[in-house]
Design a protein around this motif. Structure first.
Motif, PDB file in Angstrom:
ATOM      1  N   ALA A 324      -8.307 -12.701 104.841  1.00  0.00           N
ATOM      2  CA  ALA A 324      -8.146 -13.558 103.754  1.00  0.00           C
ATOM      3  C   ALA A 324      -9.551 -13.758 103.457  1.00  0.00           C
ATOM      4  CB  ALA A 324      -7.776 -14.943 104.214  1.00  0.00           C
ATOM      5  N   LYS A 325     -10.010 -12.893 102.195  1.00  0.00           N
ATOM      6  CA  LYS A 325     -11.333 -12.973 101.627  1.00  0.00           C
ATOM      7  C   LYS A 325     -11.434 -13.872 100.428  1.00  0.00           C
ATOM      8  CE  LYS A 325     -12.132  -8.317 103.477  1.00  0.00           C
ATOM      9  NZ  LYS A 325     -12.616  -6.650 102.816  1.00  0.00           N
ATOM     10  N   VAL A 326     -12.318 -14.810 100.516  1.00  0.00           N
ATOM     11  CA  VAL A 326     -12.595 -15.650  99.270  1.00  0.00           C
ATOM     12  C   VAL A 326     -14.026 -15.650  98.968  1.00  0.00           C
ATOM     13  CG1 VAL A 326     -12.230 -17.904  98.580  1.00  0.00           C
ATOM     14  CG2 VAL A 326     -10.653 -17.050 100.340  1.00  0.00           C
ATOM     15  N   CYS A 327     -14.434 -15.469  97.662  1.00  0.00           N
ATOM     16  CA  CYS A 327     -15.771 -15.484  97.270  1.00  0.00           C
ATOM     17  C   CYS A 327     -15.867 -15.937  95.865  1.00  0.00           C
ATOM     18  CB  CYS A 327     -16.131 -13.971  97.234  1.00  0.00           C
ATOM     19  SG  CYS A 327     -15.505 -13.176  96.176  1.00  0.00           S
ATOM     20  N   PHE A 328     -17.118 -16.230  95.444  1.00  0.00           N
ATOM     21  CA  PHE A 328     -17.504 -16.607  94.030  1.00  0.00           C
ATOM     22  C   PHE A 328     -17.955 -15.453  93.351  1.00  0.00           C
ATOM     23  CE2 PHE A 328     -16.807 -20.634  96.101  1.00  0.00           C
ATOM     24  CZ  PHE A 328     -16.173 -21.281  95.291  1.00  0.00           C
TER      25      PHE A 328
END
Length: 449
Positions: A324-328
């Motif tokens: 699960a990769k979450v970034c801005f």
């Protein structure tokens, strides 16, 4: 009797006061134990844990909803706590003043992640969003008296045009040499830009370009104000029982000013002095003919030279692999700022974001029909099994996780539009849901095929 959330907020303020002077006295512990006991405010161990996860500004916003007599009682409790060891020192007094003015006057409290560039405690900065106002003229006219009064009380008063004047007084050649020495890798044009910014900075540009865009301090009131750095406190985010991460927050008091700026400041310092029974050390004015790499001069130089300006970003969920990769991500795709979340938190955040761009948000009603809950759990668990090593859950609603997601976003720097991505709980009649403000254009989903 205070409500549970109010007792948690009070516990946050009490702990900040105990730690204000960087010494935890035995008598302060005795008073604290009495205050949180069943005969006091009845604050449980679970509430103390939650208090360490609440920032100071949030605590003050909760306590501000109390009635007048209860607010008065809380301020008196803080005064008694500060004197429990026999001495109320300046850092304790300014925190009590901060609470007093926030609860019983029209002052604001702000808490922002400290980051790599901070402002020293007991720094009082004149801030406003426009130049040449009547209040600014009053500050300039009374500047020597204001500086002297605040210095005698132990504060460092900062009037941005005066600081810019200090840098100009160094002379162009001297300043250029120092900046080149401080940033040896900078190009000639970059050095010129830094020198120009230091020498020409106005109050309005400081608030807009440095306070807000680089430090994340977006003032709640646009009227001319005194912004006072009160203290720093740690927030704890726990992934598990034995694993805790701390994030340091800087806490500020914002006091509105008018053309009667000097009388307002005199009232503030007078109230502050009445609480102190320890020696106050006056802060001397720095010599302006030398390059000062200390105090506010250092903070300002670091902000201009090293501070990273916030940019508008889109939120990206990449679940294409078994992670699960979450970034801005910046709009041009050149930079990515990682949002560190556990697999469950990442899935919950994705569900909130997806339901927000598709409709009202993720359903958070206490009593869902069996069919509705099963459909949402099925959707959640399809994602969670993919990124969570085949695991699944029987309940997707978790307030601890939503709070952690909010905190994790707030501590990130460099995101100009972070507010649109912070989950918020909304009730509309019988409806209850978590949502983000961002539209579909600002969120990207990369999901398993």
């Amino acid at each position: 009797m205070l409500e549970r959330i109010q007792r948690i907020a009070l516990a946050r303020v009490l702990s900040d006061l105990i730690e204000a002077d960087f010494i935890v006295e035995e008598k302060e512990m005795d008073f604290f134990e009495e205050a949180i006991s069943k005969d006091g405010f009845c604050i449980s161990e679970a509430m103390l844990i939650e208090a360490k996860r609440m920032d100071f500004a949030k605590a003050m916003a909760i306590l501000k909803e109390l009635d007048g007599p209860t607010r008065d009682a809380l301020v008196e409790t803080l005064k008694r706590l500060s004197l429990s060891d026999g001495t109320c020192v300046p850092l304790e007094a300014i925190l009590i003043c901060c609470v007093d003015m926030a609860l019983r006057a029209d002052a604001h409290v702000l808490s922002v992640p400290t980051g790599s560039i901070s402002i020293e405690n007991m720094t009082a900065i004149y801030v406003e969003h426009a130049d040449g106002t009547a209040t600014d003229a009053a500050i300039r006219e009374s500047l020597p008296q204001i500086e002297a009064e605040l210095a005698r009380a132990g504060f460092d008063f900062v009037y941005i045009p005066a600081v810019a004047r200090d840098f100009r007084a160094l002379g162009a050649d001297y300043l250029h040499k120092v900046v080149k020495y401080m940033i040896p890798s900078a190009s000639a044009s970059r050095i010129d830009d830094v020198c120009q910014s230091l020498c020409s900075l106005s109050t309005a540009r400081f608030c807009r370009d440095l306070l807000c865009r680089k430090m994340g301090i977006c003032l709640t009131d646009r009227t001319p104000s005194l912004l006072i750095k009160v203290n720093e406190s740690d927030l704890i985010d726990a992934f598990g029982n034995d694993d805790a991460e701390r994030t340091r927050f800087s806490n500020f008091l914002q006091v509105g000013l008018t053309e009667e700026a000097l009388p307002t400041i005199l009232r503030l310092t007078s109230a502050y002095r009445t609480m102190i029974n320890a020696e106050i050390y006056a802060k001397p004015r720095p010599a302006s003919h030398k390059f000062l790499y200390s105090g506010f001069h250092r903070s300002l130089f670091d902000l201009i030279a090293y501070g990273k300006e916030a940019k508008a970003c889109r939120l990206v969920f990449d679940f294409s692999a078994h992670a699960a990769k979450v970034c801005f991500e910046t709009e041009d795709g050149s930079e990515r700022i990682v949002l560190k979340l556990s697999p469950q938190e990442a899935v919950l955040y994705l569900m909130i974001a997806r339901k927000s761009v598709e409709g009202d948000g993720l359903d958070w009603r206490e009593h869902l029909s069996k069919t509705e809950k099963q459909a949402l759990l099925h959707e959640y668990n399809l994602l969670y099994r993919h990124v969570g090593k085949g695991n699944s859950v029987s309940e997707y609603k978790d307030r601890t996780q939503t709070h952690h997601i909010k905190t994790r976003i707030k501590v990130l720097t460099g995101i100009a539009n972070a507010e649109m991505f912070i989950p918020e709980h909304v009730r509309q009649g019988a409806k209850s849901f978590y949502r983000i403000k961002a539209t579909r254009d600002w969120v990207r989903f990369i999901l398993p095929v």
